[in-house]
Design a protein around this motif. Structure first.
Motif, PDB file in Angstrom:
ATOM      1  N   THR A  32      49.512  36.104  35.218  1.00 36.90           N
ATOM      2  CA  THR A  32      49.547  36.589  33.838  1.00 36.90           C
ATOM      3  C   THR A  32      48.818  35.617  32.922  1.00 36.90           C
ATOM      4  O   THR A  32      48.001  36.015  32.084  1.00 36.90           O
ATOM      5  CB  THR A  32      51.012  36.709  33.357  1.00 36.90           C
ATOM      6  N   ASP A  42      46.249  39.708  41.626  1.00 35.92           N
ATOM      7  CA  ASP A  42      45.947  41.061  42.081  1.00 35.92           C
ATOM      8  C   ASP A  42      45.786  41.978  40.872  1.00 35.92           C
ATOM      9  O   ASP A  42      46.185  41.651  39.761  1.00 35.92           O
ATOM     10  CB  ASP A  42      46.981  41.575  43.095  1.00 35.92           C
ATOM     11  N   MET A  43      45.196  43.098  41.128  1.00 33.51           N
ATOM     12  CA  MET A  43      44.813  43.995  40.047  1.00 33.51           C
ATOM     13  C   MET A  43      46.007  44.438  39.205  1.00 33.51           C
ATOM     14  O   MET A  43      45.905  44.642  38.007  1.00 33.51           O
ATOM     15  CB  MET A  43      44.118  45.240  40.629  1.00 33.51           C
ATOM     16  N   ARG A  44      47.180  44.542  39.867  1.00 33.41           N
ATOM     17  CA  ARG A  44      48.351  45.042  39.147  1.00 33.41           C
ATOM     18  C   ARG A  44      48.741  44.071  38.021  1.00 33.41           C
ATOM     19  O   ARG A  44      49.004  44.475  36.894  1.00 33.41           O
ATOM     20  CB  ARG A  44      49.512  45.224  40.130  1.00 33.41           C
ATOM     21  N   VAL A  45      48.731  42.754  38.365  1.00 32.59           N
ATOM     22  CA  VAL A  45      49.063  41.748  37.359  1.00 32.59           C
ATOM     23  C   VAL A  45      48.057  41.811  36.213  1.00 32.59           C
ATOM     24  O   VAL A  45      48.412  41.745  35.040  1.00 32.59           O
ATOM     25  CB  VAL A  45      49.076  40.345  38.001  1.00 32.59           C
ATOM     26  N   ILE A  67      46.270  44.326  35.197  1.00 31.89           N
ATOM     27  CA  ILE A  67      46.444  45.508  34.345  1.00 31.89           C
ATOM     28  C   ILE A  67      47.710  45.397  33.511  1.00 31.89           C
ATOM     29  O   ILE A  67      47.714  45.704  32.317  1.00 31.89           O
ATOM     30  CB  ILE A  67      46.433  46.792  35.209  1.00 31.89           C
ATOM     31  N   ASP A  68      48.793  44.873  34.122  1.00 33.00           N
ATOM     32  CA  ASP A  68      50.028  44.671  33.360  1.00 33.00           C
ATOM     33  C   ASP A  68      49.796  43.743  32.172  1.00 33.00           C
ATOM     34  O   ASP A  68      50.286  43.975  31.071  1.00 33.00           O
ATOM     35  CB  ASP A  68      51.122  44.075  34.260  1.00 33.00           C
TER      36      ASP A  68
END
Lengths: 165, 503
Positions: free
Chosen positions: B108, B237-240, B242-243
């Protein structure tokens, strides 16, 4: 690290005074040499020493102030501990030797020896590792500078023997 | 909208496969340089500058400025993962970035840092795009007194904005001027301060000073501290990503404020470092969660990173339009322009539009490329930091030596670099700032010429610096900045309350 390594080698106060004093000398040299060249208004405009003369004067004034501040207020805490000074010298001295050796051996061989010694001495690596890293890095540098960018660097007897000059 | 048209032309210059390739090389080199101890934006560019002498100037500056963007991005990686600010302007990023990393939210923090860097840079580039032609047109009217007053402003700003002793700032700056004066005086043909040494005829090259002061000096400091890298894990990773991106728009106020602070500090030569601290301080004061700053707030990463990158970018604005660099790295780039035979300043916009707009277009592209590279390659860059110091240090020393040699193919310069290295180490420890020395060394000759020409025009009368409203107001502003610490103290006393806490 044993006890004596944590003792201060020089105090901040001593260093502050020494550096300010060196600045004082530097400023005086600048002003003196500018005065010699002429620091006033010549027949055709400002003389060569006109600008630097005042630069020197400003250095003198500010170094006197800093010198005064150092005598009065500088903390007596350590500038560098013995152990730290030892480490810094252990790195700086070989580096100076390295630069001197470039004159004779050329930059690639000198660099290879320098990197290898550094790794062996401070990193305690096995000889396979330090030889491969130091040779590999310098072959890469050689390819990059001499062949790719065509920037000639100082070369020594080894390059001459290999016909790479 | 002539700017848009020029910018489009700039894109057509920058968007060749060769230049795009150089951009990627520059960004990757820049991030590596930013991550490694002892190499930073300024000396990284200084070392690589000689390699670009044979390239065409537009491609060369695209690559070198991309190294600069890369270094700006790279500083954040070490701050967040290792609590080691790779660059001075990322010190403020460690305050909240490292705690975030420790909490397992390094991803993050990194995403927030990179994205805000990008936003900051974008604002900076937009500013350059639309403001620089205006300033360049305006600066066409400048004569020697105006130029001298601009130089005066630059240096007074350094003294006024410095955190430590103003006398030390002045001493370091004057040393730069004195060293710049060494050698053959181009006006009178006399030798100054050479004391019979032929090596000193050509004077001191600032590139050598930059490599020594920032490179060798930094290595010595790092060795002294006995570096051990203990870092948080770096996975993105992409999820972090985007979050985090979903969370970031919440801080739009902080972003705008920080970008404004950054742009202002970048143009007024103070540079990225004070901008990042200032913006962190302001964000802390203005935020609802201000008291939680320092424990790992995303906002505390957004603020300094946006400001640092905005400042780093807009530091190029005065460099391009007036020939006055706002930071050491901008100073090195300016040195590059001079070597390529380009005279920075207002005429550059008129004479070399391809070069200027190609560079500006490459700033947009370079920062987009930079964002993609850092988001995808963080683990790789973090791995570089895990290479033991006893391998990295000698290799960097060798790179510095080669860099110093290639400037003039002279061994004398390599010795000089060692001297500057020891000087940098001592100066850093005693809080003598290095940036003013470098800037004075770069601008010394030009400032002196402007001063001499002004004095010639006025026959030695200093009042020429107040002879018309333009030069008068710049000079007054310079003195205002010079005595700013005193003035702000006086204002505080008058109001009877304390100013903004810094940091």
């Amino acid at each position: 690290m044993d006890e004596s390594q944590d003792k201060p080698a020089v105090s901040v106060k001593a260093m502050e005074i020494a550096v300010a004093a060196l600045f004082l000398v530097f400023g005086s040299v600048v002003s003196w040499d500018s005065h010699r060249l002429g620091s006033t208004w010549g027949s055709d405009g400002p003389q060569a020493g006109y600008f630097p003369f005042y630069i020197g004067l400003i250095i003198i004034v500010c170094s006197l102030i800093t010198l005064g501040q150092a005598f009065v207020a500088a903390a007596n805490n350590p500038f560098v501990l013995r152990g730290q000074l030892k480490m810094v010298t252990l790195v700086m001295l070989p580096t100076l030797v390295y630069v001197a050796v470039i004159h004779w051996l050329g930059i690639y061989v000198a660099s290879a020896i320098y990197i290898a010694l550094f790794m062996w001495w401070l990193g305690k690596y096995s000889w396979i590792k330090f030889v491969s890293v130091s040779v590999g890095v310098n072959v890469a540098f050689f390819l990059m500078f001499e062949i790719w960018f065509k920037v000639p660097l100082p070369k020594g007897p080894l390059e001459a023997a290999l016909g790479l000059n | 909208m002539a700017e848009i048209h020029s910018l489009m032309q700039g894109f057509s210059v920058a968007l060749t496969p060769f230049n795009l390739g150089l951009m990627m090389v520059g960004i990757i080199l820049g991030v590596i340089i930013g991550v490694l101890p002892g190499l930073g934006g300024a000396n990284g560019v200084a070392i690589l500058l000689p390699l670009t002498f044979s390239m065409n100037p537009t491609s060369a500056i695209i690559m070198l400025s991309c190294i600069y963007w890369g270094a700006l991005f790279g500083g954040a990686i070490t701050s967040i993962l290792f609590n080691i600010p790779g660059e001075p302007w990322s010190v403020a990023t460690t305050f909240d970035g490292y705690p975030l990393g420790q909490k397992g939210r390094a991803g993050t923090a990194l995403t927030a840092a990179f994205t805000s860097s990008f936003v900051g840079a974008l604002v900076g580039v937009l500013l350059i795009t639309f403001l620089s032609p205006v300033i360049a047109r305006f600066a066409l009217r400048f004569g020697p007194p105006e130029y001298f007053s601009v130089y005066l402003l630059t240096f007074c700003a350094f003294v006024g904005m410095s955190k430590g002793s103003p006398f030390k700032t002045i001493m370091s700056m004057m040393m730069g001027f004195a060293l710049a004066a060494v050698g053959l005086d181009t006006v009178t043909g006399q030798l100054r301060m050479t004391f019979g040494f032929t090596e000193l005829l050509k004077g001191f090259d600032f590139l050598i000073a930059v490599i020594g002061l920032f490179g060798i000096g930094e290595i010595l400091l790092t060795i002294e501290e006995g570096l051990e890298f203990k870092g948080a894990n770096a996975k993105l990773d992409m999820r972090v990503v985007i979050d985090t991106w979903k969370e970031l728009p919440k801080y739009w106020k902080t972003s705008i404020r920080s970008a404004a602070v950054g742009c202002f500090m970048g143009i007024v030569p103070g540079g990225a470092t004070p901008a990042s601290f200032m913006s962190y301080g302001i964000a802390k004061k203005m935020s609802r969660d201000g008291d939680k700053f320092g424990t790992g707030m995303v906002e505390g990463v957004v603020a300094p990173e946006t400001a640092a990158h905005a400042a780093g970018t807009s530091a190029l604005l005065p460099m391009l339009t007036l020939g006055v660099p706002g930071s050491p790295t901008a100073a090195v780039l300016l040195g590059g322009l001079l070597i390529w035979g380009l005279q920075p300043g207002p005429m550059l916009f008129a004479e070399k539009p391809d070069f200027v707009w190609g560079l500006i277009a490459s700033m947009y592209l370079g920062n987009i490329a930079g964002l993609i590279v850092v988001l995808t390659c963080v683990p790789l860059f973090a791995a570089i930091l895990r290479i033991p110091f006893s391998i990295i240090a000698p290799v960097i020393m060798v790179i510095c030596a080669i860099g110093a040699y290639t400037v003039h193919s002279s061994m004398f310069d390599v010795w000089l670099m060692c001297v500057f290295g020891i000087m940098g180490y001592v100066f850093k420890k005693l809080d003598y700032p290095l940036a003013p020395l470098v800037l004075a060394l770069v601008l010394g000759d030009r400032a002196e010429d402007a001063f001499r020409q002004s004095m010639l025009a006025s026959q030695g009368d200093m009042r020429i610096l107040f002879s018309n409203s333009l030069v008068g107001s710049i000079t007054s502003l310079a003195f205002l900045l010079l005595f700013w610490p005193l003035i702000s103290k006086a204002l505080e006393l008058l109001r009877g309350r304390r100013g903004l806490p810094s940091g």
